[in-house]
Design a protein around this motif. Structure first.
Motif, PDB file in Angstrom:
ATOM      1  N   ALA A  66      27.374 -26.248 -33.065  1.00 23.96           N
ATOM      2  CA  ALA A  66      27.863 -26.892 -34.287  1.00 23.96           C
ATOM      3  C   ALA A  66      27.069 -28.170 -34.586  1.00 23.96           C
ATOM      4  CB  ALA A  66      29.353 -27.211 -34.151  1.00 23.96           C
ATOM      5  N   ALA A  67      26.646 -28.881 -33.535  1.00 23.12           N
ATOM      6  CA  ALA A  67      25.884 -30.115 -33.735  1.00 23.12           C
ATOM      7  C   ALA A  67      24.546 -29.842 -34.431  1.00 23.12           C
ATOM      8  CB  ALA A  67      25.648 -30.809 -32.398  1.00 23.12           C
ATOM      9  N   LEU A  68      24.002 -28.662 -34.230  1.00 22.87           N
ATOM     10  CA  LEU A  68      22.760 -28.284 -34.911  1.00 22.87           C
ATOM     11  C   LEU A  68      23.013 -27.802 -36.339  1.00 22.87           C
ATOM     12  CD1 LEU A  68      20.732 -26.377 -32.163  1.00 22.87           C
ATOM     13  CD2 LEU A  68      20.535 -28.764 -32.865  1.00 22.87           C
ATOM     14  N   LEU A 252      19.289 -34.921 -23.553  1.00 26.26           N
ATOM     15  CA  LEU A 252      18.388 -35.543 -24.524  1.00 26.26           C
ATOM     16  C   LEU A 252      19.054 -36.720 -25.221  1.00 26.26           C
ATOM     17  CD1 LEU A 252      16.787 -32.293 -25.958  1.00 26.26           C
ATOM     18  CD2 LEU A 252      15.577 -34.121 -24.735  1.00 26.26           C
ATOM     19  N   ALA A 253      20.363 -36.618 -25.469  1.00 25.89           N
ATOM     20  CA  ALA A 253      21.084 -37.726 -26.098  1.00 25.89           C
ATOM     21  C   ALA A 253      21.020 -38.978 -25.232  1.00 25.89           C
ATOM     22  CB  ALA A 253      22.531 -37.333 -26.361  1.00 25.89           C
ATOM     23  N   THR A 258      18.468 -37.274 -30.875  1.00 32.63           N
ATOM     24  CA  THR A 258      19.650 -36.752 -31.564  1.00 32.63           C
ATOM     25  C   THR A 258      19.552 -35.244 -31.757  1.00 32.63           C
ATOM     26  OG1 THR A 258      18.722 -36.976 -33.781  1.00 32.63           O
ATOM     27  CG2 THR A 258      19.806 -38.926 -32.824  1.00 32.63           C
ATOM     28  N   ALA A 259      20.697 -34.633 -32.079  1.00 31.68           N
ATOM     29  CA  ALA A 259      20.713 -33.196 -32.372  1.00 31.68           C
ATOM     30  C   ALA A 259      19.834 -32.886 -33.576  1.00 31.68           C
ATOM     31  CB  ALA A 259      22.146 -32.733 -32.616  1.00 31.68           C
ATOM     32  N   GLY A 260      19.824 -33.780 -34.554  1.00 36.08           N
ATOM     33  CA  GLY A 260      18.973 -33.582 -35.718  1.00 36.08           C
ATOM     34  C   GLY A 260      17.499 -33.567 -35.356  1.00 36.08           C
ATOM     35  N   GLN A 261      17.109 -34.437 -34.437  1.00 34.93           N
ATOM     36  CA  GLN A 261      15.714 -34.455 -33.993  1.00 34.93           C
ATOM     37  C   GLN A 261      15.371 -33.180 -33.229  1.00 34.93           C
ATOM     38  OE1 GLN A 261      16.166 -38.340 -32.012  1.00 34.93           O
ATOM     39  NE2 GLN A 261      14.439 -39.089 -33.234  1.00 34.93           N
ATOM     40  N   VAL A 262      16.306 -32.692 -32.427  1.00 35.72           N
ATOM     41  CA  VAL A 262      16.075 -31.434 -31.714  1.00 35.72           C
ATOM     42  C   VAL A 262      15.871 -30.296 -32.708  1.00 35.72           C
ATOM     43  CG1 VAL A 262      17.080 -29.730 -30.143  1.00 35.72           C
ATOM     44  CG2 VAL A 262      17.334 -32.176 -29.658  1.00 35.72           C
TER      45      VAL A 262
END
Length: 306
Positions: A66-68, A252-253, A258-262
């Motif tokens: 969901a974070a992605l 990674l956090a 961030t999830a957005g960067q991933v």
């Protein structure tokens, strides 16, 4: 049990809840979502929890997806809740004479002479034609696995990325000797029950597709279309795993990623975004074209996040 099967075609993502998803898992999930949503399909999440699981990892996996930005059609299915359905299918195959008991160990199979041109580890047929007396004698010392009595040597599937793919089909296991339904059976039964006609997963599973497609035909189902996508490898060109360090969203956090960067890095690896570009899934869906996807693995190094 209601599987949430839809009247429309469907795709799915089916992780094993044995721990946090790493970037390779997440990349495959993004691709499965893109393939499904850009072809007007429902999209399901299925937890393949018949083997080793980690408490709470299913919830964390859903949180990370969901974070992605992924969404899915309810409900989330757990294979451990589907045991009666698998048992019914296995019993039906037995009644049709399409199964047999096998008492071989993995070591015995690996060391047994194989048929000409068959790869090492292919089942050599040791228990296929045992008499009832022979089976009864072997049951005294070892519980049997259940194997399908295959009527073909090879089977061909169509893969969106690989084209026609043919591989050997032997008498593969559909129930392990501890009574647990095997992956090759469970995945076929669940895909048919949910109306899944599009299977997007890692390229390491391509060789299992002909077995599963063959079993689907035996059960009276049309095999799904496949897209086996390139893997994510570490800098040693070995399949990425959680042992490779900061490769999960949680890890990674902690390093400020961030999830957005991933998601952006995943998009760049798929040639769907420029370096440093911020993206979301609706934008990637607009750009998505299966025929432009890279065919080679993504080599992931620590430099990706700097």
């Amino acid at each position: 049990m209601d599987l949430g099967a839809s009247a429309m075609p469907a795709g799915r993502y089916a992780p094993s809840p044995s721990g946090d998803l790493h970037v390779g898992n997440l990349r495959t999930a993004v691709l499965a979502w893109l393939f499904a949503r850009t072809t007007d399909r429902a999209f399901f999440i299925r937890m393949e929890d018949l083997d080793r699981t980690a408490v709470g990892s299913d919830r964390q996996q859903l949180t990370d997806l969901a974070a992605l930005g992924l969404d899915w059609d309810p409900p989330v299915i757990y294979q451990s809740h589907r045991l009666p359905s698998y048992r019914s299918v296995i019993d039906g195959l037995h009644e049709q004479g399409r199964t047999f008991e096998c008492f071989c160990t993995r070591r015995e199979i690996m060391e047994a002479p194989s048929a000409p041109h068959a790869p090492q580890g292919a089942y050599p047929g040791t228990c296929r034609d045992l008499t009832e007396a022979g089976r009864a004698e072997r049951r005294k010392t070892r519980p049997p696995a259940i194997r399908i009595r295959s009527e073909v040597d090879h089977f061909t599937v169509d893969d969106i990325l690989h084209g026609p793919y043919t591989a050997m089909v032997d008498d593969f296991v559909i129930q392990r000797n501890d009574g647990t339904p095997a992956y090759n059976l469970a995945v076929v039964v669940d895909d048919a029950a949910q109306g899944v006609d599009q299977v997007v997963r890692g390229g390491d599973l391509l060789s299992s597709a002909p077995r599963q497609a063959y079993l689907a035909t035996l059960l009276g189902h049309r095999p799904p279309g496949y897209a086996h996508v390139p893997m994510v490898l570490n800098d040693k060109r070995i399949r990425l795993s959680k042992r490779d360090g900061a490769v999960t969203l949680t890890d990674l956090a902690e390093h400020g990623v961030t999830a957005g960067q991933v998601l952006s890095h995943i998009a760049q690896s798929l040639w769907l975004a420029d370096d440093g570009e911020s993206v979301d899934l609706p934008l990637l869906a607009e750009r998505f074209r299966p025929d432009t996807l890279p065919k080679e693995p993504w080599i992931l190094t620590g430099a990706e996040w700097r």
